[in-house]
Structures are given as C-alpha cells and as structure tokens.
Design a protein around this motif. Structure first.
Motif, PDB file in Angstrom:
ATOM      1  N   ARG A  94      15.611   3.896  -8.369  1.00 39.68           N
ATOM      2  CA  ARG A  94      15.235   2.708  -8.769  1.00 39.68           C
ATOM      3  C   ARG A  94      15.296   1.701  -7.801  1.00 39.68           C
ATOM      4  N   LEU A  95      14.055   0.660  -7.498  1.00 36.20           N
ATOM      5  CA  LEU A  95      14.327  -0.388  -6.651  1.00 36.20           C
ATOM      6  C   LEU A  95      14.064  -1.607  -7.370  1.00 36.20           C
ATOM      7  N   THR A  96      14.810  -2.863  -7.068  1.00 36.73           N
ATOM      8  CA  THR A  96      14.578  -3.883  -7.705  1.00 36.73           C
ATOM      9  C   THR A  96      13.400  -4.587  -6.991  1.00 36.73           C
ATOM     10  N   VAL A  97      12.858  -5.638  -7.761  1.00 34.13           N
ATOM     11  CA  VAL A  97      11.693  -6.496  -7.457  1.00 34.13           C
ATOM     12  C   VAL A  97      11.867  -6.971  -6.023  1.00 34.13           C
ATOM     13  N   GLU A  98      13.163  -7.387  -5.712  1.00 40.99           N
ATOM     14  CA  GLU A  98      13.453  -7.960  -4.388  1.00 40.99           C
ATOM     15  C   GLU A  98      13.398  -6.783  -3.421  1.00 40.99           C
TER      16      GLU A  98
ATOM     17  N   ARG B 102       8.242  -4.183   1.662  1.00 43.33           N
ATOM     18  CA  ARG B 102       6.745  -4.798   1.818  1.00 43.33           C
ATOM     19  C   ARG B 102       6.579  -5.942   3.045  1.00 43.33           C
ATOM     20  N   THR B 103       7.254  -6.846   2.942  1.00 47.66           N
ATOM     21  CA  THR B 103       7.362  -7.987   3.971  1.00 47.66           C
ATOM     22  C   THR B 103       7.569  -7.746   5.259  1.00 47.66           C
ATOM     23  N   GLN B 104       9.057  -6.825   5.193  1.00 46.11           N
ATOM     24  CA  GLN B 104       9.407  -6.528   6.616  1.00 46.11           C
ATOM     25  C   GLN B 104       9.070  -4.970   7.114  1.00 46.11           C
ATOM     26  N   PHE B 105       8.563  -4.275   6.451  1.00 47.29           N
ATOM     27  CA  PHE B 105       8.429  -2.842   6.937  1.00 47.29           C
ATOM     28  C   PHE B 105       6.798  -2.262   6.415  1.00 47.29           C
ATOM     29  N   ALA B 106       6.629  -2.168   5.409  1.00 48.58           N
ATOM     30  CA  ALA B 106       5.592  -1.209   4.873  1.00 48.58           C
ATOM     31  C   ALA B 106       4.297  -2.417   4.695  1.00 48.58           C
ATOM     32  N   ILE B 107       3.565  -2.662   5.492  1.00 49.73           N
ATOM     33  CA  ILE B 107       2.949  -4.053   5.414  1.00 49.73           C
ATOM     34  C   ILE B 107       1.740  -3.902   4.892  1.00 49.73           C
ATOM     35  N   SER B 108       0.802  -2.885   5.007  1.00 49.66           N
ATOM     36  CA  SER B 108      -0.522  -2.716   4.186  1.00 49.66           C
ATOM     37  C   SER B 108      -1.397  -1.454   4.504  1.00 49.66           C
ATOM     38  N   PHE B 109      -2.381  -1.392   3.996  1.00 51.56           N
ATOM     39  CA  PHE B 109      -3.221  -0.105   4.345  1.00 51.56           C
ATOM     40  C   PHE B 109      -4.554  -0.684   4.287  1.00 51.56           C
TER      41      PHE B 109
ATOM     42  N   ARG C 190       3.470  -6.052  -8.919  1.00 48.07           N
ATOM     43  CA  ARG C 190       3.181  -7.040  -8.316  1.00 48.07           C
ATOM     44  C   ARG C 190       3.557  -7.192  -6.954  1.00 48.07           C
ATOM     45  N   ALA C 191       5.067  -6.836  -6.800  1.00 46.86           N
ATOM     46  CA  ALA C 191       5.720  -6.896  -5.509  1.00 46.86           C
ATOM     47  C   ALA C 191       5.220  -5.925  -4.566  1.00 46.86           C
ATOM     48  N   LEU C 192       4.925  -4.681  -5.197  1.00 50.34           N
ATOM     49  CA  LEU C 192       4.426  -3.586  -4.483  1.00 50.34           C
ATOM     50  C   LEU C 192       3.053  -3.772  -3.986  1.00 50.34           C
ATOM     51  N   LEU C 193       2.022  -4.644  -4.652  1.00 49.97           N
ATOM     52  CA  LEU C 193       0.933  -4.642  -4.233  1.00 49.97           C
ATOM     53  C   LEU C 193       0.274  -5.998  -3.619  1.00 49.97           C
ATOM     54  N   GLU C 194       1.139  -6.704  -3.732  1.00 49.82           N
ATOM     55  CA  GLU C 194       0.934  -8.327  -2.861  1.00 49.82           C
ATOM     56  C   GLU C 194       0.327  -7.917  -1.551  1.00 49.82           C
ATOM     57  N   GLY C 195      -0.934  -8.566  -1.314  1.00 46.88           N
ATOM     58  CA  GLY C 195      -1.293  -8.389  -0.172  1.00 46.88           C
ATOM     59  C   GLY C 195      -1.828  -7.195   0.654  1.00 46.88           C
ATOM     60  N   LEU C 196      -1.685  -5.893  -0.392  1.00 40.98           N
ATOM     61  CA  LEU C 196      -1.461  -4.603   0.167  1.00 40.98           C
ATOM     62  C   LEU C 196      -2.904  -4.052   0.852  1.00 40.98           C
TER      63      LEU C 196
ATOM     64  N   GLY D  56      -1.290   9.153  -2.558  1.00 43.49           N
ATOM     65  CA  GLY D  56      -1.446   8.027  -3.215  1.00 43.49           C
ATOM     66  C   GLY D  56      -0.796   6.826  -2.505  1.00 43.49           C
ATOM     67  N   PHE D  57      -1.540   5.691  -2.661  1.00 50.99           N
ATOM     68  CA  PHE D  57      -0.879   4.640  -1.995  1.00 50.99           C
ATOM     69  C   PHE D  57       0.399   3.823  -2.653  1.00 50.99           C
ATOM     70  N   VAL D  58       0.248   4.281  -4.058  1.00 53.48           N
ATOM     71  CA  VAL D  58       1.422   4.090  -4.842  1.00 53.48           C
ATOM     72  C   VAL D  58       2.618   4.976  -4.248  1.00 53.48           C
ATOM     73  N   ASN D  59       2.581   6.074  -4.278  1.00 48.66           N
ATOM     74  CA  ASN D  59       3.405   7.157  -3.553  1.00 48.66           C
ATOM     75  C   ASN D  59       3.777   6.832  -2.135  1.00 48.66           C
ATOM     76  N   LEU D  60       2.852   6.438  -1.144  1.00 49.42           N
ATOM     77  CA  LEU D  60       3.145   6.383  -0.094  1.00 49.42           C
ATOM     78  C   LEU D  60       4.247   4.892   0.275  1.00 49.42           C
ATOM     79  N   PHE D  61       3.845   3.671  -0.436  1.00 50.81           N
ATOM     80  CA  PHE D  61       4.524   2.636  -0.273  1.00 50.81           C
ATOM     81  C   PHE D  61       5.929   2.580  -0.931  1.00 50.81           C
ATOM     82  N   LEU D  62       6.135   3.273  -2.114  1.00 53.54           N
ATOM     83  CA  LEU D  62       7.155   3.471  -2.592  1.00 53.54           C
ATOM     84  C   LEU D  62       8.201   4.482  -1.863  1.00 53.54           C
ATOM     85  N   ALA D  63       7.542   5.408  -1.066  1.00 51.14           N
ATOM     86  CA  ALA D  63       8.458   6.277  -0.358  1.00 51.14           C
ATOM     87  C   ALA D  63       8.788   5.689   0.788  1.00 51.14           C
ATOM     88  N   ALA D  64       8.072   4.542   1.261  1.00 49.10           N
ATOM     89  CA  ALA D  64       8.276   3.851   2.565  1.00 49.10           C
ATOM     90  C   ALA D  64       9.496   2.840   2.181  1.00 49.10           C
ATOM     91  N   ALA D  65       9.220   2.223   0.798  1.00 50.85           N
ATOM     92  CA  ALA D  65      10.612   1.348   0.446  1.00 50.85           C
ATOM     93  C   ALA D  65      11.653   2.065   0.170  1.00 50.85           C
TER      94      ALA D  65
END
Length: 257
Positions: free
Chosen positions: A222-226, A232-239, A6-12, A177-186
């Motif tokens: 490993r990345l925590t939810v936070e 996501r909120t500060q850097f990898a905003i959406s697609f 959910r943290a990865l996908l929120e408003g994505l 993949g959008f999961v690949n991209l936004f995890l790479a960005a995080a």
C-alpha cells in the motif's frame, strides 16, 4: 475518480501522435494536443513530443519534449545513446532524457541534468522487454536516484495481450501496463524489492489494484497518495504514447476514470 488514481496519472502521458503506430501529420497531432489541453482530462496530459527538426512548427505555448539535441530554448529533450557513461551534455537549463539499452546501468547519470529513458515496447512482439529486465532497469534508476521516463507500448493500463499496431493483420504481444509500471516504480522508489516489482509488472488482473482517496493497494503493498505523488514528481516522470485517448478509454472501461 479517486485521489490515489489521480496522483498516479497526473501529467503522466506525453503525447507522441507524430510517431508510430499513429504516425499522424503535424496539423492533426497539433489539433489533437490543443483539444486535449482544453479537455476534461487535461490534468493527465504531459508534453508534446516532437523531432528536433520540426520543433519550430509547434505552438510555443505547448510544453515540448524534443527528440534529439535541443537547438532552441526548450527545457526537455530526449536523446538515444549507447551507454549512460558516454552521453552528450545538453544545453544549459535543459533536462535530457537519455534512451539507454535496457541492460545498461543508468548510475552514471546520477547528480547530473541527465535522466533515463527506457523503451517498453514497439511495433513487433520482440520489442517488448521481459518483466525482469524492465524491473532491473527501474531498480537501478531508483538506487542511483536517476529519474526516468518510458516510451512505446504502454497504451493500456494493465498488462495483457494486444495487437502491436492498429492494423488488422498485425501480430499481438503481451504488453506492459502503465499502471503496473508506474506502481512498480513507486514501490521501488520507496524501498520495495526488485522481485516485488517484477510481480507488480506481471499482474494481469485489474481487480488486484485498489485505488481510493487515501492511496493505492495491491498484493501486500500500500502506498499513500503522498507517496505516489512523491514517486511521480521525483522519479517516475511520464511515458510517451502516440495515443492520449486510448489509455483513458481503457481506464474508463475499467470504471477507474
């Protein structure tokens, strides 16, 4: 669904149903967006993407991202430019995403109201950039603290081969993949290496990604939810995607959603 996912996908997902390959009429796209806002996955929905010439046709209650220089009071626009070093200034109070060539350095946008936008696919196989080029662009954004969004070709959560359009005779391409991209960005946002970002972008097995209520783990990371939420909120905003349903259906088929 786990808190990590959910943290990865929120408003994505910014809904770009007006644009190819969906290319819907305005009435249909607006009906879809209104339904998505009322639906069970509204929490994953971002902005309605609309050309500047047609923004007055959109319900003022809809959060919009305007393609072109904003001419009315909207808070987000997207502008294609040749270089981050030569961009038009947006209206006061407007955040501008500048679509840059993937080889360009977004560093000149640092400290401004400007953000970066990168094209990650298109209607033909040659429109999909190599993983190394995409990782380099996102890494440059991370180093310069320039937020970014992506557009095109991100209909599927995990990298794989898919048709470029919905037509039966269209060619196929290996899509990011959008999961690949936004995890790479995080990962990059939190100090990861560019080479690890490339490896993340190129992972084609959904089984390598493990989401739980504490965060997400893949490969040796490993990345925590936070941490995911901050990235996501500060850097990898959406697609931007011409389909809101297809990405969610893929997530459901994986058993993640």
């Amino acid at each position: 669904m786990t808190a990590g996912l959910r943290a990865l996908l929120e408003g994505l997902i910014d809904y770009a149903g007006l644009f190819p390959p969906a290319a819907l009429e305005m009435d249909a796209a607006l009906r879809n967006y209104a339904a998505y806002r009322r639906g069970p996955h509204a929490w994953a929905l971002g902005r309605f993407v609309v050309p500047v010439a047609r923004v007055d046709e959109v319900d003022p209650a809809f959060p919009c991202s305007v393609i072109g220089m904003a001419t009315r009071v909207v808070d987000t626009c997207e502008i294609k430019v040749e270089s981050a070093g030569d961009v038009p200034a947006p209206l006061p109070g407007v955040i501008a995403y500048y679509e840059l060539p993937i080889a360009d350095n977004p560093a000149p946008l640092a400290g401004t109201a400007g953000r970066a936008k990168v094209r990650t696919g298109g209607l033909t196989p040659d429109a999909f950039p190599p993983s190394g080029e995409l990782a380099r662009f996102v890494a440059r954004c991370a180093r310069a603290k320039v937020p970014f969004k992506a557009t095109a070709g991100l209909h599927h959560p995990v990298r794989g081969v898919h048709r470029c359009t919905y037509e039966a005779d269209t060619p196929s391409a290996r899509m990011h993949g959008f999961v690949n991209l936004f995890l790479a960005a995080a990962l990059l946002w939190h100090g990861g290496s560019e080479s690890d970002a490339v490896t993340t972008l190129e992972e084609e097995s959904a089984d390598r990604f493990h989401f739980d209520d504490g965060g997400v783990a893949w490969h040796a990371h490993r990345l925590t939810v936070e941490q995911v939420r901050v990235a996501r909120t500060q850097f990898a905003i959406s697609f931007g995607s011409c389909s809101f349903e297809e990405p969610l259906q893929d997530l459901q088929q994986l058993g993640w959603l």
